[in-house]
Design an enzyme around this catalytic site. Structure first.
Site, short mmCIF file in Angstrom:
data_model
loop_
_atom_site.label_atom_id
_atom_site.label_comp_id
_atom_site.label_asym_id
_atom_site.label_seq_id
_atom_site.Cartn_x
_atom_site.Cartn_y
_atom_site.Cartn_z
N GLU A 150 0.85 -1.19 0.00
CA GLU A 150 0.00 0.00 0.00
C GLU A 150 0.89 1.24 0.00
OE1 GLU A 150 -3.51 0.17 -0.15
OE2 GLU A 150 -2.57 2.05 -0.68
N LEU A 152 -0.50 4.47 0.34
CA LEU A 152 -1.29 5.64 0.74
C LEU A 152 -0.61 6.41 1.86
CD1 LEU A 152 -2.87 4.82 3.59
CD2 LEU A 152 -4.28 3.54 2.00
N ARG A 153 -0.87 7.73 1.84
CA ARG A 153 -0.33 8.62 2.88
C ARG A 153 -1.44 9.02 3.82
NH1 ARG A 153 1.16 12.89 -1.50
NH2 ARG A 153 -0.78 11.93 -2.20
N CYS A 262 5.27 4.93 9.70
CA CYS A 262 5.86 4.14 8.60
C CYS A 262 7.35 4.39 8.36
CB CYS A 262 5.08 4.40 7.32
SG CYS A 262 3.35 3.97 7.53
N LYS A 265 10.00 3.15 11.08
CA LYS A 265 10.09 1.68 11.23
C LYS A 265 10.56 1.03 9.92
CE LYS A 265 5.42 0.04 10.23
NZ LYS A 265 5.63 -0.60 8.95
#
Ligand code: UGA
Length: 462
Positions: A150, A152-153, A262, A265
């Site tokens: 994915e 997406l933000r 995101c 990590k």
């Protein structure tokens, strides 16, 4: 097609709504019973522009439902999306315990020939472990594995999911590819490129994309340190670099650095994975170091501007890790608040969405209900998150209510020209500061912060 989504965090919930919006029957499930209750009432457990409306519409039209019972959710699935968390362990390695538990549930309850899709960001090779668990615990059932990362933000997740730049699918069987092609047909038919590859490549492509975006940000932040010492303007340098299509302007904004669930990590996970595979990737460690340094550089400007922090009040505008979200996970603004509090300052924060979460995370943080309330009596005001509404802050009002006319812009959000002749000391990031005209300016690089220093500290407003 019957779609089951396991995990209803940011990625999972947006995935539920997206597939429902394009006409599939979707069931979302989660181990968090409270979350499921909220979702059943049509309420999203976090703020994401456009999500609440879409959620209410899809649930009321009956295409989207939620259950805490994984067996019910899985019994008639054609395709299952794994969207559970993969947090970093202390050594940076991704913790895949939730993925393994999900695999056991799928093995037990999903029907034969189900397509099992990794949507969570996972290290390359995870599908092999997933396959083993499915085979060991699934008896004679057949599973078709796939990876569909994915991109997406947060803050623009609905748009990114419904109108993505590309859809990436890693597959290992014709059936898996066929199901995913049919699933995504409404989006692909509108002209979105579909990239089909093998599973390991798809898994790695996600980590590589996030790590490269983080690298661009750290490059811009390292450049900001150089610009501060060279009296150059990092924003203009980024514009010039970005006008070369080989480089691109996106993700070259210097400031407090990246945060969120995101990038930190994923950079750590890719570094750890490379090392596990026998390849050291020190560039990624450097990306992390420069990112930490970005917060320290802004903190140093506050210290330079205020001399001592004990007894000083600092207004911090923005607490979320970026605008248009209430997410404070790994927020650089909160890292800055922590730094200033530890040095003895009183920090009063304001954020349109993230105030409550920030206070839970950092109980010593003061909270204000508006930017002007945060600024009242402050010796310095710092921009921590680039919420658009801060852009038009009233400088005359600030001048009236603040103790010192000192603004430190950790996101290069404000218009530098507005500060010229305003009587403010304005310290942007990687750009020449603005100081009241009567003051002579030295560039002092000896303190390591690279901040430009005026001869005098800002004087209290008479
Ligand atoms: C990021 C990626 O952009 C998505 O493509 C990906 O799907 C997602 O992670 C994920 O893996 O789930 P997100 O974390 O929501 O999305 O936020 P971004 O918009 O990428 O911003 C990340 C951080 O970088 C923010 O703290 C932001 O303020 C900072 N940033 C961004 C900069 O400091 N400078 C920039 O030029 C751009």
């Amino acid at each position: 097609m019957n779609v089951t989504v396991i995990g209803t965090g940011h990625v999972g919930l947006v995935t539920c709504v997206t597939f429902s919006c394009i006409g599939h029957d979707v069931v979302g499930t989660d181990v968090d019973a409270e979350k499921i209750e909220l979702l059943r009432r049509g309420e999203a457990p976090f703020f994401e522009p456009g999500l609440d409306e879409a959620l209410r519409q899809e649930t009321s039209e009956g295409r989207l439902s939620f259950t805490g019972d994984a067996e019910t959710a899985l019994r008639s699935a054609d395709v299952v999306f794994i969207c559970v968390g993969t947090p970093a362990r202390a050594d940076g390695v991704a913790n895949l315990v939730a993925i393994e538990r999900t695999a056991s549930a799928i093995a037990r309850w999903a029907p034969d020939d189900v397509v099992v899709v990794e949507k969570s960001t996972v290290p390359a090779g995870t599908a092999d472990r997933l396959r083993l668990t499915l085979e060991r615990e699934g008896g004679r059932s057949r599973f078709h594995l796939a990876s569909n990362p994915e991109f997406l933000r947060e803050g623009s997740a609905m748009h990114d999911a419904l109108e993505p730049d590309r859809i990436v699918i890693g597959v290992e069987s014709e059936h898996g590819l066929d199901v995913l092609r049919r699933l995504y047909a409404p989006i692909v038919d509108s002209g979105v490129p579909l990239i089909v590859t093998d599973i390991r490549t798809a898994e790695l492509a996600k980590h590589a994309s996030n790590a490269f975006l983080a690298l661009k940000i750290s490059f811009a932040n390292a450049l900001a340190r150089v610009c501060e010492r060279a009296d150059a303007d990092v924003t203009a340098v980024a514009d010039i670099m970005g006008s070369d299509p080989r480089i691109g302007r996106a993700f070259l904004d210097a400031g407090l650095g990246y945060g969120g669930y995101c990038f930190p990590k994923d950079v750590a996970a890719l570094a750890a994975l490379s090392e596990q595979l026998g390849y050291r990737f020190p560039m990624l460690r450097e990306v992390q170091r420069v990112n930490d340094e970005a917060v320290d550089a802004v903190a140093a400007k506050v210290r330079d501007g205020l001399w001592n922090l004990e007894g000083k009040r600092i207004a911090l505008l923005g607490l979320a890790f970026k605008p248009d979200t209430d997410d404070i996970r790994f927020s650089p603004a909160l890292a800055l608040a922590r730094n200033l509090l530890a040095a003895g300052a009183q920090v009063v924060g304001y954020d349109p969405r993230a105030a409550r979460g920030a206070k839970d995370e950092l109980p010593d943080l003061g909270l204000a209900n508006s930017p002007s309330e945060a600024a009242a009596g402050a010796h310095a005001l710092v921009i921590g998150t680039d919420w658009p509404e801060f852009r038009d802050i009233d400088l005359a009002m600030l001048k009236r209510v603040m103790t010192y006319p000192l603004v430190i812009d950790g996101r290069n959000l404000l218009n530098r020209a507005d500060f010229v002749g305003s009587g403010f000391w304005y310290y942007p990031t990687g750009r020449p500061p603005v100081v009241p005209e009567a003051r002579r300016v030295d560039t002092d690089t000896s303190n390591g912060s690279g901040a430009h220093r005026s001869q005098d500290q800002p004087a209290p407003i008479a």
